[in-house]
Design an enzyme around this catalytic site. Structure first.
Site, PDB file in Angstrom:
ATOM      1  N   CYS A   6      -3.168  -0.663  -3.355  1.00  0.00           N
ATOM      2  CA  CYS A   6      -4.664  -0.295  -2.741  1.00  0.00           C
ATOM      3  C   CYS A   6      -5.214  -1.663  -1.880  1.00  0.00           C
ATOM      4  CB  CYS A   6      -5.457  -0.319  -3.952  1.00  0.00           C
ATOM      5  SG  CYS A   6      -7.008   0.787  -3.829  1.00  0.00           S
TER       6      CYS A   6
ATOM      7  N   LYS B  47      -0.415  -6.704  -8.640  1.00  0.00           N
ATOM      8  CA  LYS B  47      -1.336  -6.684  -7.237  1.00  0.00           C
ATOM      9  C   LYS B  47      -1.782  -8.170  -7.038  1.00  0.00           C
ATOM     10  CE  LYS B  47      -5.360  -4.346  -6.192  1.00  0.00           C
ATOM     11  NZ  LYS B  47      -6.500  -3.245  -6.277  1.00  0.00           N
TER      12      LYS B  47
ATOM     13  N   GLU C 231      -2.279   4.310  -7.996  1.00  0.00           N
ATOM     14  CA  GLU C 231      -2.988   3.086  -9.039  1.00  0.00           C
ATOM     15  C   GLU C 231      -3.758   3.736 -10.120  1.00  0.00           C
ATOM     16  OE1 GLU C 231      -5.555  -0.969  -8.082  1.00  0.00           O
ATOM     17  OE2 GLU C 231      -5.916   0.691  -6.776  1.00  0.00           O
TER      18      GLU C 231
END
Length: 269
Positions: free
Chosen positions: A158, A113, A40
Protein backbone atom coordinates in the site's frame (compact mmCIF):
# COMPACT_ATOMS: atom_id res chain seq x y z
CA UNK A 1 2.39 -17.41 -15.93
CA UNK A 2 -1.19 -16.56 -15.09
CA UNK A 3 -1.75 -14.60 -11.88
CA UNK A 4 -4.74 -13.30 -9.92
CA UNK A 5 -4.94 -10.04 -8.00
CA UNK A 6 -7.84 -10.55 -5.60
CA UNK A 7 -10.11 -7.67 -4.61
CA UNK A 8 -12.03 -7.92 -1.35
CA UNK A 9 -14.41 -5.95 0.85
CA UNK A 10 -13.22 -7.16 4.22
CA UNK A 11 -15.09 -6.50 7.44
CA UNK A 12 -14.74 -6.88 11.22
CA UNK A 13 -15.34 -10.67 11.42
CA UNK A 14 -12.28 -12.82 10.84
CA UNK A 15 -14.15 -16.00 9.90
CA UNK A 16 -16.25 -14.21 7.27
CA UNK A 17 -13.15 -12.70 5.69
CA UNK A 18 -11.33 -16.04 5.55
CA UNK A 19 -14.38 -17.66 3.97
CA UNK A 20 -14.49 -14.93 1.30
CA UNK A 21 -10.77 -15.27 0.63
CA UNK A 22 -11.10 -19.04 0.32
CA UNK A 23 -13.91 -18.69 -2.19
CA UNK A 24 -11.90 -16.27 -4.33
CA UNK A 25 -8.73 -18.37 -4.16
CA UNK A 26 -10.70 -21.39 -5.40
CA UNK A 27 -11.85 -19.30 -8.36
CA UNK A 28 -8.27 -18.27 -9.10
CA UNK A 29 -7.10 -21.88 -9.06
CA UNK A 30 -10.02 -22.94 -11.27
CA UNK A 31 -8.90 -20.36 -13.85
CA UNK A 32 -5.42 -21.84 -13.98
CA UNK A 33 -3.59 -19.20 -11.98
CA UNK A 34 -0.18 -20.10 -10.56
CA UNK A 35 0.07 -17.11 -8.23
CA UNK A 36 -2.72 -15.44 -6.27
CA UNK A 37 -2.30 -12.29 -4.19
CA UNK A 38 -4.73 -11.10 -1.52
CA UNK A 39 -5.14 -7.43 -0.51
CA UNK A 40 -3.88 -5.62 2.56
CA UNK A 41 -5.94 -6.32 5.70
CA UNK A 42 -7.69 -9.18 3.88
CA UNK A 43 -8.37 -10.97 7.17
CA UNK A 44 -9.72 -8.01 9.13
CA UNK A 45 -10.83 -4.41 8.68
CA UNK A 46 -12.07 -3.75 12.18
CA UNK A 47 -14.39 -1.14 13.58
CA UNK A 48 -11.45 0.38 15.49
CA UNK A 49 -7.77 0.46 14.63
CA UNK A 50 -7.02 -1.47 17.81
CA UNK A 51 -9.16 -4.45 16.73
CA UNK A 52 -6.16 -5.91 14.92
CA UNK A 53 -4.38 -6.36 18.26
CA UNK A 54 -6.94 -8.97 19.32
CA UNK A 55 -6.25 -11.22 16.31
CA UNK A 56 -2.48 -10.83 16.09
CA UNK A 57 -0.51 -14.02 15.73
CA UNK A 58 2.96 -15.16 16.62
CA UNK A 59 5.18 -15.80 13.59
CA UNK A 60 4.59 -19.33 12.36
CA UNK A 61 1.46 -20.06 14.37
CA UNK A 62 -2.17 -18.97 14.21
CA UNK A 63 -5.44 -19.46 12.35
CA UNK A 64 -4.71 -16.95 9.58
CA UNK A 65 -1.28 -18.42 8.82
CA UNK A 66 -2.75 -21.93 8.97
CA UNK A 67 -5.49 -20.86 6.55
CA UNK A 68 -2.98 -19.44 4.06
CA UNK A 69 -0.74 -22.49 4.19
CA UNK A 70 -3.73 -24.80 3.69
CA UNK A 71 -5.07 -22.78 0.75
CA UNK A 72 -1.67 -22.79 -0.98
CA UNK A 73 -1.42 -26.59 -0.58
CA UNK A 74 -5.03 -27.30 -1.47
CA UNK A 75 -4.94 -25.35 -4.72
CA UNK A 76 -1.27 -25.82 -5.63
CA UNK A 77 -0.80 -22.05 -5.70
CA UNK A 78 1.95 -19.66 -4.92
CA UNK A 79 0.03 -17.46 -2.51
CA UNK A 80 0.86 -14.04 -1.12
CA UNK A 81 -1.37 -13.41 1.85
CA UNK A 82 -2.04 -9.70 1.59
CA UNK A 83 -1.26 -8.63 5.13
CA UNK A 84 -2.03 -10.03 8.56
CA UNK A 85 -1.17 -8.72 12.03
CA UNK A 86 1.84 -10.40 13.60
CA UNK A 87 3.09 -9.73 17.11
CA UNK A 88 5.89 -7.22 17.37
CA UNK A 89 8.21 -6.03 20.08
CA UNK A 90 5.62 -3.67 21.60
CA UNK A 91 2.46 -5.32 22.99
CA UNK A 92 0.46 -2.28 21.94
CA UNK A 93 1.50 -2.61 18.30
CA UNK A 94 1.63 -5.23 15.56
CA UNK A 95 3.60 -5.75 12.38
CA UNK A 96 1.56 -5.38 9.19
CA UNK A 97 3.02 -8.49 7.57
CA UNK A 98 2.93 -9.94 4.08
CA UNK A 99 3.86 -13.64 3.83
CA UNK A 100 4.46 -15.60 0.62
CA UNK A 101 3.69 -19.33 0.53
CA UNK A 102 4.84 -22.00 -1.91
CA UNK A 103 2.41 -24.50 -3.52
CA UNK A 104 3.58 -26.94 -0.85
CA UNK A 105 2.19 -24.63 1.84
CA UNK A 106 5.63 -23.56 3.04
CA UNK A 107 6.38 -19.92 3.92
CA UNK A 108 9.13 -18.63 1.61
CA UNK A 109 9.26 -14.90 2.41
CA UNK A 110 8.04 -12.45 5.03
CA UNK A 111 7.85 -8.68 4.58
CA UNK A 112 6.81 -6.23 7.31
CA UNK A 113 5.39 -2.99 5.89
CA UNK A 114 8.05 -0.30 6.18
CA UNK A 115 6.20 2.94 5.42
CA UNK A 116 3.25 3.74 7.70
CA UNK A 117 0.36 5.77 6.33
CA UNK A 118 -0.67 9.06 7.92
CA UNK A 119 -3.31 11.29 6.38
CA UNK A 120 -5.58 14.12 7.55
CA UNK A 121 -7.72 16.14 5.19
CA UNK A 122 -10.04 17.42 7.90
CA UNK A 123 -12.65 14.74 7.21
CA UNK A 124 -10.61 11.53 7.26
CA UNK A 125 -7.76 10.85 9.64
CA UNK A 126 -5.40 7.90 9.60
CA UNK A 127 -2.22 7.24 11.54
CA UNK A 128 -1.00 3.66 11.26
CA UNK A 129 1.88 4.29 13.66
CA UNK A 130 -0.63 4.26 16.53
CA UNK A 131 -1.04 0.49 16.24
CA UNK A 132 1.64 -0.69 13.78
CA UNK A 133 5.39 -0.83 14.17
CA UNK A 134 7.34 -0.59 10.91
CA UNK A 135 9.55 -3.14 9.28
CA UNK A 136 13.05 -2.24 8.17
CA UNK A 137 14.16 -4.46 5.27
CA UNK A 138 13.11 -4.88 1.63
CA UNK A 139 12.16 -8.47 0.73
CA UNK A 140 12.02 -10.40 -2.55
CA UNK A 141 11.82 -14.11 -3.33
CA UNK A 142 12.26 -16.44 -6.30
CA UNK A 143 9.19 -18.11 -7.77
CA UNK A 144 9.61 -21.14 -10.02
CA UNK A 145 6.77 -21.15 -12.56
CA UNK A 146 5.35 -24.33 -14.06
CA UNK A 147 7.11 -23.62 -17.38
CA UNK A 148 10.48 -23.60 -15.62
CA UNK A 149 10.98 -19.83 -15.67
CA UNK A 150 12.12 -18.19 -12.44
CA UNK A 151 10.55 -14.88 -11.48
CA UNK A 152 12.06 -12.51 -8.95
CA UNK A 153 9.09 -11.24 -6.95
CA UNK A 154 9.32 -8.10 -4.80
CA UNK A 155 7.01 -7.49 -1.85
CA UNK A 156 5.53 -4.16 -0.79
CA UNK A 157 2.31 -2.92 0.83
CA UNK A 158 0.00 0.00 0.00
CA UNK A 159 1.65 3.25 1.23
CA UNK A 160 5.05 1.84 0.20
CA UNK A 161 3.92 2.66 -3.33
CA UNK A 162 4.86 6.31 -2.79
CA UNK A 163 8.52 5.51 -2.13
CA UNK A 164 10.23 4.51 -5.40
CA UNK A 165 13.59 3.88 -3.75
CA UNK A 166 12.15 0.74 -2.12
CA UNK A 167 11.28 -0.74 -5.52
CA UNK A 168 14.76 -0.06 -6.90
CA UNK A 169 16.18 -2.06 -4.00
CA UNK A 170 13.94 -5.03 -4.83
CA UNK A 171 15.42 -5.52 -8.32
CA UNK A 172 12.40 -7.64 -9.27
CA UNK A 173 10.61 -8.94 -12.37
CA UNK A 174 7.22 -8.73 -10.64
CA UNK A 175 6.29 -6.20 -7.96
CA UNK A 176 3.34 -6.95 -5.66
CA UNK A 177 1.40 -4.15 -3.94
CA UNK A 178 -1.46 -5.50 -1.79
CA UNK A 179 -3.35 -2.40 -0.69
CA UNK A 180 -6.27 -0.74 1.04
CA UNK A 181 -6.06 2.73 -0.52
CA UNK A 182 -8.57 5.27 0.73
CA UNK A 183 -11.14 6.30 -1.86
CA UNK A 184 -9.82 9.86 -2.12
CA UNK A 185 -6.12 9.08 -2.44
CA UNK A 186 -6.86 6.14 -4.72
CA UNK A 187 -9.00 8.20 -7.06
CA UNK A 188 -6.17 10.72 -7.40
CA UNK A 189 -3.02 8.60 -7.37
CA UNK A 190 -3.58 4.81 -7.51
CA UNK A 191 -3.17 4.06 -11.20
CA UNK A 192 -0.49 6.71 -11.95
CA UNK A 193 1.72 5.46 -9.11
CA UNK A 194 1.37 1.80 -10.08
CA UNK A 195 2.13 2.50 -13.73
CA UNK A 196 5.13 4.62 -12.71
CA UNK A 197 6.60 1.83 -10.59
CA UNK A 198 6.19 -0.58 -13.53
CA UNK A 199 7.75 1.81 -16.05
CA UNK A 200 10.74 2.90 -13.98
CA UNK A 201 11.59 -0.67 -12.92
CA UNK A 202 10.71 -2.29 -16.26
CA UNK A 203 8.73 -4.83 -14.26
CA UNK A 204 5.25 -6.25 -14.01
CA UNK A 205 3.13 -4.88 -11.15
CA UNK A 206 0.16 -6.64 -9.55
CA UNK A 207 -1.93 -4.67 -7.07
CA UNK A 208 -4.86 -6.37 -5.30
CA UNK A 209 -6.92 -3.97 -3.24
CA UNK A 210 -9.76 -3.53 -0.84
CA UNK A 211 -12.67 -1.94 -2.69
CA UNK A 212 -15.95 -0.47 -1.48
CA UNK A 213 -17.79 0.76 1.59
CA UNK A 214 -16.80 -1.35 4.60
CA UNK A 215 -18.88 -2.04 7.70
CA UNK A 216 -16.66 0.28 9.73
CA UNK A 217 -17.62 3.21 7.47
CA UNK A 218 -14.30 3.35 5.64
CA UNK A 219 -14.45 3.46 1.85
CA UNK A 220 -11.57 2.03 -0.14
CA UNK A 221 -10.78 2.67 -3.79
CA UNK A 222 -10.48 -0.85 -5.20
CA UNK A 223 -9.60 -0.87 -8.93
CA UNK A 224 -7.23 -3.80 -8.48
CA UNK A 225 -5.01 -4.14 -11.52
CA UNK A 226 -2.01 -5.69 -13.27
CA UNK A 227 0.44 -3.56 -15.26
CA UNK A 228 3.09 -4.70 -17.74
CA UNK A 229 6.72 -3.48 -17.84
CA UNK A 230 5.86 -0.82 -20.45
CA UNK A 231 3.19 0.65 -18.20
CA UNK A 232 0.25 -0.90 -20.05
CA UNK A 233 -2.68 -1.90 -17.84
CA UNK A 234 -3.31 -5.54 -18.72
CA UNK A 235 -6.38 -6.02 -16.54
CA UNK A 236 -8.30 -3.92 -14.03
CA UNK A 237 -11.44 -4.20 -11.94
CA UNK A 238 -13.63 -1.22 -12.72
CA UNK A 239 -16.13 -1.55 -9.88
CA UNK A 240 -16.18 -2.03 -6.12
CA UNK A 241 -16.71 -5.29 -4.28
CA UNK A 242 -14.92 -8.60 -4.36
CA UNK A 243 -13.61 -10.29 -7.48
CA UNK A 244 -10.57 -11.38 -9.45
CA UNK A 245 -8.25 -9.55 -11.81
CA UNK A 246 -6.51 -12.21 -13.89
CA UNK A 247 -3.62 -11.59 -16.27
CA UNK A 248 -0.88 -13.58 -17.99
CA UNK A 249 2.73 -12.53 -17.43
CA UNK A 250 5.05 -13.07 -20.40
CA UNK A 251 8.72 -13.61 -19.66
CA UNK A 252 9.66 -12.87 -23.28
CA UNK A 253 7.78 -9.58 -23.14
CA UNK A 254 9.73 -8.65 -20.01
CA UNK A 255 13.05 -9.48 -21.69
CA UNK A 256 12.09 -7.61 -24.87
CA UNK A 257 11.22 -4.41 -23.01
CA UNK A 258 14.46 -4.55 -21.02
CA UNK A 259 16.49 -5.11 -24.20
CA UNK A 260 14.94 -2.28 -26.17
CA UNK A 261 15.23 0.20 -23.28
CA UNK A 262 18.08 -0.94 -21.02
CA UNK A 263 17.47 1.80 -18.47
CA UNK A 264 18.25 -0.50 -15.55
CA UNK A 265 21.77 -0.91 -16.93
CA UNK A 266 22.19 2.86 -17.26
CA UNK A 267 21.76 3.65 -13.56
CA UNK A 268 24.60 5.65 -12.06
CA UNK A 269 23.13 6.49 -8.64
Amino acid sequence: MKIAAIQMLSGPRLDDNLAAAGRLLAQAAAQGCELAVLPEYFCLLGRAETDKLAVREQPGAGPVQDFLADQARRHGLWLVGGTLPLAGADPGHVRNTCIAWSPAGEPVARYDKIHLFRFDNGRERFDEARTIEPGAAPVAFDLAARDGRRWRVGLSVCYDLRFPELYRRLDADLLLVPSAFTHGTGQAHWEPLLRARAIENLAYVAAPAQGGLHENGRRTWGHSLVVDPWGVVLAQREDEGEGLVVAALDGERLAQVRRQLPALEHRVL
